[in-house]
Design a protein around this motif. Structure first.
Motif, mmCIF file in Angstrom:
data_model
loop_
_atom_site.group_PDB
_atom_site.id
_atom_site.type_symbol
_atom_site.label_atom_id
_atom_site.label_comp_id
_atom_site.label_asym_id
_atom_site.label_seq_id
_atom_site.Cartn_x
_atom_site.Cartn_y
_atom_site.Cartn_z
ATOM 1 N N UNK A 42 0.852 -1.193 0.000
ATOM 2 C CA UNK A 42 0.000 0.000 0.000
ATOM 3 C C UNK A 42 0.887 1.241 0.000
ATOM 4 N N UNK A 43 1.368 1.664 -1.161
ATOM 5 C CA UNK A 43 2.277 2.812 -1.218
ATOM 6 C C UNK A 43 1.700 4.084 -0.612
ATOM 7 N N UNK A 44 0.402 4.322 -0.789
ATOM 8 C CA UNK A 44 -0.211 5.534 -0.243
ATOM 9 C C UNK A 44 -0.102 5.553 1.275
ATOM 10 N N UNK A 45 -0.381 4.411 1.905
ATOM 11 C CA UNK A 45 -0.281 4.343 3.364
ATOM 12 C C UNK A 45 1.159 4.498 3.824
ATOM 13 N N UNK A 46 2.092 3.904 3.066
ATOM 14 C CA UNK A 46 3.514 4.022 3.412
ATOM 15 C C UNK A 46 3.957 5.479 3.417
ATOM 16 N N UNK A 47 3.564 6.227 2.393
ATOM 17 C CA UNK A 47 3.957 7.638 2.301
ATOM 18 C C UNK A 47 3.242 8.471 3.358
ATOM 19 N N UNK A 48 1.949 8.232 3.522
ATOM 20 C CA UNK A 48 1.188 9.006 4.501
ATOM 21 C C UNK A 48 1.712 8.771 5.909
ATOM 22 N N UNK A 49 1.923 7.504 6.252
ATOM 23 C CA UNK A 49 2.430 7.185 7.586
ATOM 24 C C UNK A 49 3.861 7.679 7.766
ATOM 25 N N UNK A 50 4.686 7.496 6.733
ATOM 26 C CA UNK A 50 6.088 7.893 6.836
ATOM 27 C C UNK A 50 6.281 9.381 6.997
ATOM 28 N N UNK A 51 5.545 10.178 6.228
ATOM 29 C CA UNK A 51 5.683 11.636 6.354
ATOM 30 C C UNK A 51 5.221 12.112 7.733
ATOM 31 N N UNK A 94 4.462 17.785 3.477
ATOM 32 C CA UNK A 94 4.382 16.549 2.708
ATOM 33 C C UNK A 94 3.283 15.633 3.250
ATOM 34 N N UNK A 95 3.159 15.585 4.574
ATOM 35 C CA UNK A 95 2.135 14.749 5.200
ATOM 36 C C UNK A 95 0.740 15.246 4.839
ATOM 37 N N UNK A 96 0.536 16.565 4.908
ATOM 38 C CA UNK A 96 -0.775 17.110 4.555
ATOM 39 C C UNK A 96 -1.071 16.913 3.073
ATOM 40 N N UNK A 97 -0.077 17.124 2.222
ATOM 41 C CA UNK A 97 -0.288 16.928 0.785
ATOM 42 C C UNK A 97 -0.594 15.466 0.462
ATOM 43 N N UNK A 98 0.081 14.554 1.164
ATOM 44 C CA UNK A 98 -0.203 13.131 0.951
ATOM 45 C C UNK A 98 -1.637 12.805 1.355
ATOM 46 N N UNK A 99 -2.079 13.381 2.473
ATOM 47 C CA UNK A 99 -3.467 13.188 2.922
ATOM 48 C C UNK A 99 -4.448 13.808 1.925
ATOM 49 N N UNK A 100 -4.171 15.055 1.529
ATOM 50 C CA UNK A 100 -5.092 15.761 0.637
ATOM 51 C C UNK A 100 -5.161 15.099 -0.738
ATOM 52 N N UNK A 101 -4.052 14.550 -1.199
ATOM 53 C CA UNK A 101 -4.014 13.943 -2.534
ATOM 54 C C UNK A 101 -4.424 12.472 -2.511
ATOM 55 N N UNK A 102 -3.718 11.675 -1.702
ATOM 56 C CA UNK A 102 -3.903 10.228 -1.744
ATOM 57 C C UNK A 102 -5.185 9.767 -1.062
ATOM 58 N N UNK A 103 -5.612 10.498 -0.032
ATOM 59 C CA UNK A 103 -6.845 10.128 0.672
ATOM 60 C C UNK A 103 -8.071 10.882 0.156
ATOM 61 N N UNK A 104 -7.883 12.170 -0.184
ATOM 62 C CA UNK A 104 -9.024 13.023 -0.495
ATOM 63 C C UNK A 104 -9.099 13.460 -1.955
ATOM 64 N N UNK A 105 -8.104 13.078 -2.754
ATOM 65 C CA UNK A 105 -8.126 13.441 -4.165
ATOM 66 C C UNK A 105 -8.118 14.934 -4.427
ATOM 67 N N UNK A 106 -7.505 15.703 -3.522
ATOM 68 C CA UNK A 106 -7.443 17.168 -3.632
ATOM 69 C C UNK A 106 -8.845 17.783 -3.762
ATOM 70 N N UNK A 107 -9.799 17.207 -3.062
ATOM 71 C CA UNK A 107 -11.180 17.710 -3.062
ATOM 72 C C UNK A 107 -11.397 18.522 -1.785
ATOM 73 N N UNK A 108 -11.423 19.869 -1.864
ATOM 74 C CA UNK A 108 -11.576 20.685 -0.642
ATOM 75 C C UNK A 108 -12.819 20.334 0.164
ATOM 76 N N UNK A 109 -13.940 20.063 -0.510
ATOM 77 C CA UNK A 109 -15.171 19.726 0.199
ATOM 78 C C UNK A 109 -15.009 18.422 0.965
ATOM 79 N N UNK A 110 -14.328 17.450 0.354
ATOM 80 C CA UNK A 110 -14.100 16.168 1.023
ATOM 81 C C UNK A 110 -13.168 16.334 2.222
ATOM 82 N N UNK A 111 -12.178 17.217 2.092
ATOM 83 C CA UNK A 111 -11.252 17.458 3.199
ATOM 84 C C UNK A 111 -11.986 18.079 4.382
ATOM 85 N N UNK A 112 -12.801 19.107 4.110
ATOM 86 C CA UNK A 112 -13.562 19.772 5.179
ATOM 87 C C UNK A 112 -14.500 18.780 5.855
#
Length: 208
Positions: A42-51, A94-112
Motif C-alpha cells: 500500500x504505497x499511499x499508506x507508506x507515504x502518509x504514515x512515513x511523512x 508533505x504529510x498534509x499533501x499526501x493526505x489531501x491527494x492520496x486520501x481526499x483526491x485534492x477535493x476541498x469539500x471532502x477534506x472539510x
C-alpha cells in the motif's frame, strides 16, 4: 575529540549542507521506493504514515537541541535549530499533501467533511496550521520585526504542536491497538518538555 574541536566541526561551512542532505534522506527513500516498487503493498499508506512519523521525529530532534546543547556544551548546535524546525514544517507539508491527494483526491469539500467527521484528522490539521506561523517567522528579519520577546512567545507554540502531534499519532495507532510507538514518542516528549519545565522553575527560584 574534545568539546572545542566538536564545536569547530559543527561550525564548519560544510556542516550545514551535510545536514540538509541528511534531512532529505527520508524523502529520497520514498522517491527511490516509488521508482523501484519498494513502497510495499500500500504505497499511499507508506507515504502518509512515513511523512507523519518523520514530522514527529524531527519535532523531537528540534526540542532536543537546547537540552543537548546545554548538557554537552556544544553551543554550535544552536545554529541548527531553526533549520531542523523548517524540516518539521517541510515534512508536515508533505504529510498534509499526501493526505489531501492520496486520501481526499485534492477535493476541498471532502477534506472539510473529513476534518469535521474524524477528530484525529482535525487535531493533525490544527497542529499543521500552528506550524505555519512558526515557519513563516523562522528568519532573522522576522525576529527583528517581532522583537526577541514576542518572537520567543510565538515560538512556544511548538509545545502545543508537540501535544497535538502526539494526540494525532495516538488516535491513529489506537484504531489498530498499537501503542508501543506512541509510548516511545510520549516518553521522549515528556522528558524533553519536563526538562524545560524543570529548567524554568529552577531559574525562577534562582531569580528570587
Amino acid at each position: 575529540m574534545d568539546r572545542a574541536a566538536l564545536n569547530r566541526v559543527l561550525l564548519h561551512p560544510a556542516a550545514k549542507p551535510l545536514l540538509w542532505l541528511l534531512c532529505l534522506l527520508p524523502l529520497a527513500g520514498w522517491i527511490w521506493g516509488g521508482f523501484s516498487n519498494g513502497l510495499g503493498a500500500n504505497p499511499a499508506e507508506t507515504i502518509l504514515r512515513g511523512t507523519g512519523e518523520w514530522t514527529l521525529r524531527f519535532l523531537c530532534v528540534v526540542l532536543a537541541v537546547t537540552p543537548l546543547r546545554q548538557w554537552s556544551g556544544l553551543h554550535a548546535l544552536a545554529r541548527w535549530r531553526r533549520l531542523l524546525g523548517l524540516y518539521v514544517f517541510f515534512y508536515s507539508v508533505l504529510h498534509f499533501l499526501a493526505y489531501a491527494w492520496l486520501d481526499m483526491g485534492f477535493d476541498p469539500a471532502a477534506i472539510v467533511k473529513d476534518l469535521a467527521k474524524r477528530p484525529f484528522a482535525l487535531v493533525g490539521f490544527l497542529g499543521f496550521m500552528l506550524l505555519i506561523p512558526l515557519a513563516a517567522t523562522s528568519f532573522n528579519r522576522a525576529i527583528k520585526a517581532l522583537g526577541a520577546v514576542r518572537w520567543q512567545r510565538l515560538h512556544r507554540l511548538v509545545y502545543a504542536v508537540a501535544g497535538l502531534g502526539l494526540l494525532h499519532f495516538f488516535w491513529m495507532r489506537a484504531a489498530k491497538h498499537r501503542y508501543d510507538e506512541v509510548l516511545a514518542y510520549a516518553l521522549v516528549l515528556a522528558i524533553l518538555l519536563g526538562w524545560r519545565l524543570w529548567h524554568r522553575l529552577r531559574a525562577a527560584r534562582a531569580a528570587r
